[in-house]
Motif scaffolding. Sequence first.
Motif, PDB file in Angstrom:
ATOM      1  N   VAL A 184      -7.997   0.642   4.455  1.00 57.39           N
ATOM      2  CA  VAL A 184      -7.531  -0.710   4.157  1.00 57.39           C
ATOM      3  C   VAL A 184      -8.749  -1.451   3.624  1.00 57.39           C
ATOM      4  N   ALA A 217      -4.944   0.964   0.514  1.00 62.00           N
ATOM      5  CA  ALA A 217      -4.106  -0.236   0.498  1.00 62.00           C
ATOM      6  C   ALA A 217      -5.000  -1.464   0.593  1.00 62.00           C
ATOM      7  N   GLY A 219      -6.342  -5.178   1.571  1.00 63.20           N
ATOM      8  CA  GLY A 219      -6.203  -6.132   2.665  1.00 63.20           C
ATOM      9  C   GLY A 219      -6.856  -7.448   2.299  1.00 63.20           C
ATOM     10  N   GLY A 225      -2.958  -9.204   7.539  1.00 65.22           N
ATOM     11  CA  GLY A 225      -3.153  -8.369   6.352  1.00 65.22           C
ATOM     12  C   GLY A 225      -3.438  -6.926   6.712  1.00 65.22           C
ATOM     13  N   ALA A 229      -1.014  -3.820   5.520  1.00 67.28           N
ATOM     14  CA  ALA A 229      -1.563  -2.713   4.735  1.00 67.28           C
ATOM     15  C   ALA A 229      -1.380  -1.383   5.449  1.00 67.28           C
ATOM     16  N   THR A 230      -1.511  -1.373   6.773  1.00 66.60           N
ATOM     17  CA  THR A 230      -1.325  -0.132   7.537  1.00 66.60           C
ATOM     18  C   THR A 230       0.124   0.327   7.482  1.00 66.60           C
ATOM     19  N   GLU A 232       2.125  -0.195   5.055  1.00 66.26           N
ATOM     20  CA  GLU A 232       2.285   0.344   3.701  1.00 66.26           C
ATOM     21  C   GLU A 232       1.742   1.761   3.614  1.00 66.26           C
TER      22      GLU A 232
END
Length: 329
Positions: A184, A217, A219, A225, A229-230, A232
């Motif tokens: 991230v 991803a 952040g 955030g 992102a995690t 995703e």
Amino acid sequence: MHDVAREAGVSRGTVSRVLNGGHYVSPAAADAVNAAIRRTGYVLNRHARSLITGRSGSVAFLLTEPQEKFFEDPNFNVLLRGCTQALAAHDIPLLLMIAGSHEEQRRLVRYVSAGHVDGVLLVSSHTGDPVAERLVTSGIPVVMCGKPMGHTTRLAHVAADDRDGARQMVRHLLATGRRRVATVTGPLDTPGGVERLAGYREVLVEAGLPTDDALIAPGDYSRAGGAAATAELLARRPDLDALFVASDLMAQGALAELQRAGRGVPADVAVGGFDDSAAALDSRPQLTTIRQPWDRISAEMVRVLLDQVGGADTSAVVLPTALVIRDSA
């Protein structure tokens, strides 16, 4: 000062020299002046001094982020405290200024450029952020926290070695036997975001592993955030077995998301953060992370800024980071 000189039995010039550092003053005269200052309750008139020196005797700590980030991210408070302490050793007060919008930034640039402070400690400048160059153009000494990005003007700065810190973390994750290491990132318009991602990629190449964009991803350095992102990353690559998160605060969000997904840390996914902030110790499990030397960063920012105020050229300082191993990886 006349009263102090009369009380101490010395000249006004001797009093002035004591107040300006005690150069060319005998120990006995200095003791007499300091005793007279205590008896008379004399306090230096900063306004009068500023009229003579052309300096305000104060420095600004300018954060170009929304106000809520100052309260959420523990790093800003640590940096502010360190700068305040470093300036206190020089008897210089620090003014906190937060400018999250373009209008706030324009207003504070006008204020600073009018001579209300002698210099600016600028924190969290994004690519294309005009604040630094506007201040430098106005003749205001500026020191940035972090490596400048997207500027044509040479800017003084103090930074941790973000890229090497990321390399240390990813090497550690690989050394634990992980092979599907995701990340991230920080915001990619900030030096930390760019440098930490570069370090991540370099180690994967060094290890002969593919740099898969599905394992990356973006952040925003916030807890929410990091969680988003995690989520995703897990949707794209449910087989990931390690996660390098570019800040401890985002890593807290990542840990919460992994728990919601039923992933054990570090049994299923090893997690590493960055900063070694209070968030690293508050996390469960406690975070393996990269320590930024905040005390040294703040002290160096103050030193470089005061050097500039005194007429020195701009300079750059890069400080080493260190891997701190705890329970998450």
